[in-house]
Design a protein around this motif. Structure first.
Motif, PDB file in Angstrom:
ATOM      1  N   UNK A 171       3.541  -3.446 -12.843  1.00  0.00           N
ATOM      2  CA  UNK A 171       3.029  -3.040 -11.777  1.00  0.00           C
ATOM      3  C   UNK A 171       1.413  -2.583 -12.173  1.00  0.00           C
ATOM      4  N   UNK A 172       0.626  -2.831 -11.163  1.00  0.00           N
ATOM      5  CA  UNK A 172      -0.895  -2.407 -11.357  1.00  0.00           C
ATOM      6  C   UNK A 172      -1.253  -1.660 -10.069  1.00  0.00           C
ATOM      7  N   UNK A 173      -1.824  -0.498 -10.099  1.00  0.00           N
ATOM      8  CA  UNK A 173      -2.245   0.072  -9.002  1.00  0.00           C
ATOM      9  C   UNK A 173      -3.931  -0.364  -9.033  1.00  0.00           C
ATOM     10  N   UNK A 174      -4.149  -1.285  -8.051  1.00  0.00           N
ATOM     11  CA  UNK A 174      -5.631  -1.794  -8.057  1.00  0.00           C
ATOM     12  C   UNK A 174      -6.728  -0.978  -7.585  1.00  0.00           C
ATOM     13  N   UNK A 175      -6.482   0.221  -7.198  1.00  0.00           N
ATOM     14  CA  UNK A 175      -7.016   1.126  -6.410  1.00  0.00           C
ATOM     15  C   UNK A 175      -7.663   2.028  -7.699  1.00  0.00           C
ATOM     16  N   UNK A 176      -6.925   2.485  -8.535  1.00  0.00           N
ATOM     17  CA  UNK A 176      -6.870   3.371  -9.618  1.00  0.00           C
ATOM     18  C   UNK A 176      -7.165   2.719 -11.275  1.00  0.00           C
ATOM     19  N   UNK A 177      -6.602   1.605 -11.390  1.00  0.00           N
ATOM     20  CA  UNK A 177      -6.657   0.720 -12.267  1.00  0.00           C
ATOM     21  C   UNK A 177      -5.532   1.092 -13.397  1.00  0.00           C
ATOM     22  N   UNK A 178      -4.590   2.028 -12.728  1.00  0.00           N
ATOM     23  CA  UNK A 178      -3.196   2.293 -13.719  1.00  0.00           C
ATOM     24  C   UNK A 178      -2.383   1.276 -13.748  1.00  0.00           C
ATOM     25  N   UNK A 179      -1.476   1.184 -14.767  1.00  0.00           N
ATOM     26  CA  UNK A 179      -0.618  -0.034 -14.690  1.00  0.00           C
ATOM     27  C   UNK A 179       0.546   0.287 -15.836  1.00  0.00           C
ATOM     28  N   UNK A 180       1.324  -0.556 -15.716  1.00  0.00           N
ATOM     29  CA  UNK A 180       2.561  -0.598 -16.959  1.00  0.00           C
ATOM     30  C   UNK A 180       3.051  -2.210 -16.713  1.00  0.00           C
ATOM     31  N   UNK A 194       0.868  -1.146  -0.075  1.00  0.00           N
ATOM     32  CA  UNK A 194       0.090  -0.078   0.089  1.00  0.00           C
ATOM     33  C   UNK A 194       0.818   1.151   0.035  1.00  0.00           C
ATOM     34  N   UNK A 195       0.383   2.320  -0.967  1.00  0.00           N
ATOM     35  CA  UNK A 195       1.270   3.322  -1.082  1.00  0.00           C
ATOM     36  C   UNK A 195       1.227   4.114   0.118  1.00  0.00           C
ATOM     37  N   UNK A 196       2.052   4.637   1.087  1.00  0.00           N
ATOM     38  CA  UNK A 196       2.195   5.143   2.164  1.00  0.00           C
ATOM     39  C   UNK A 196       1.786   6.561   2.357  1.00  0.00           C
ATOM     40  N   UNK A 197       1.506   7.177   3.404  1.00  0.00           N
ATOM     41  CA  UNK A 197       1.520   8.747   3.742  1.00  0.00           C
ATOM     42  C   UNK A 197       2.769   9.433   3.136  1.00  0.00           C
ATOM     43  N   UNK A 198       2.482  10.494   2.725  1.00  0.00           N
ATOM     44  CA  UNK A 198       3.696  11.349   2.401  1.00  0.00           C
ATOM     45  C   UNK A 198       4.582  11.546   3.381  1.00  0.00           C
ATOM     46  N   UNK A 199       6.100  11.558   3.357  1.00  0.00           N
ATOM     47  CA  UNK A 199       6.668  12.044   4.606  1.00  0.00           C
ATOM     48  C   UNK A 199       6.439  13.486   5.036  1.00  0.00           C
ATOM     49  N   UNK A 226      -1.136   7.371  -5.238  1.00  0.00           N
ATOM     50  CA  UNK A 226      -1.360   7.911  -4.258  1.00  0.00           C
ATOM     51  C   UNK A 226      -1.252   7.166  -2.902  1.00  0.00           C
ATOM     52  N   UNK A 227      -1.281   8.101  -1.657  1.00  0.00           N
ATOM     53  CA  UNK A 227      -1.391   7.307  -0.596  1.00  0.00           C
ATOM     54  C   UNK A 227      -2.509   6.493  -0.412  1.00  0.00           C
ATOM     55  N   UNK A 228      -2.370   5.311   0.204  1.00  0.00           N
ATOM     56  CA  UNK A 228      -3.817   4.425   0.268  1.00  0.00           C
ATOM     57  C   UNK A 228      -3.854   3.516  -0.830  1.00  0.00           C
ATOM     58  N   UNK A 229      -3.265   3.837  -2.178  1.00  0.00           N
ATOM     59  CA  UNK A 229      -3.489   3.035  -3.128  1.00  0.00           C
ATOM     60  C   UNK A 229      -2.823   1.555  -2.808  1.00  0.00           C
ATOM     61  N   UNK A 230      -3.375   0.577  -3.383  1.00  0.00           N
ATOM     62  CA  UNK A 230      -2.755  -0.827  -3.236  1.00  0.00           C
ATOM     63  C   UNK A 230      -2.084  -0.874  -4.603  1.00  0.00           C
TER      64      UNK A 230
END
Length: 181
Positions: free
Chosen positions: A123-132, A14-19, A92-96
């Motif tokens: 990789x795939x961001x399962x929250x937004x659907x973006x991938x590469x 999971x993408x963490x919070x910003x520093x 984005x923070x919270x994205x899986x």
């Protein structure tokens, strides 16, 4: 020659919070979180890795307004660092995110020793659907697998790290098994 080699690794995180720290006059931290497979050979190393980054890297980003981004990297270090990475994509923070490296073509590569294979780094961001997904043909035998890595540059204070943990889970790794000698 022979020996075992990795043909797949996959992890979810999971993408963490910003520093919490704003960029300082020293420099903006560059943080990489990734899983991957590596090859170590005489005079160098190579790694295939889906990468979550914070800050400015050779693949892009920003040192004045840093953000989280994903990319699919192939890095070779053999006296001079060489890398191949497509443009990064903001996440984005919270994205899986699921990051995977897998061999694509077992016909062209040598199953006996794992050389000459074509790999997909994806990789795939399962929250937004973006991938590469990027394919790399590589002459190296990948004998080391990394299920979870933090690589950090220009970090001077603890608050330059994310304010939430980065936990890798659902990790799988595959070997084709011992080779025929």
């Amino acid at each position: 020659g022979g020996g075992v080699w990795w043909n797949q690794t996959s992890s979810t995180w999971v993408v963490p919070n910003n520093p919490p720290a704003a960029p300082t006059n020293l420099s903006t931290p560059l943080l990489y979180f990734y899983n991957g497979i590596a090859s170590y050979f005489s005079g160098g190393a190579a790694i295939l890795q889906p990468v979550l980054q914070w800050g400015l890297s050779p693949a892009g980003g920003s040192s004045t307004n840093p953000f989280w981004a994903m990319g699919s990297w192939y890095v070779v270090s053999n006296g001079s660092n060489q890398y191949a990475a497509p443009p990064i994509t903001q996440v984005y923070p919270g994205d899986t995110v699921v990051g995977t490296v897998s061999v694509l073509d077992t016909v062209e590569c040598s199953l006996a020793d794992g050389t000459g294979c074509t790999y997909a780094v994806s990789w795939v961001d399962t929250t937004t659907g973006s991938s590469s997904t990027i394919e790399y043909e590589t002459p190296y035998k990948y004998t080391v697998a990394f299920p979870a890595v933090l690589e950090a540059y220009d970090v001077y204070y603890c608050n330059e790290y994310p304010s939430s943990p980065v936990t890798f889970f659902g990790t799988t790794q595959s070997l084709p098994g011992p080779s025929v000698a």
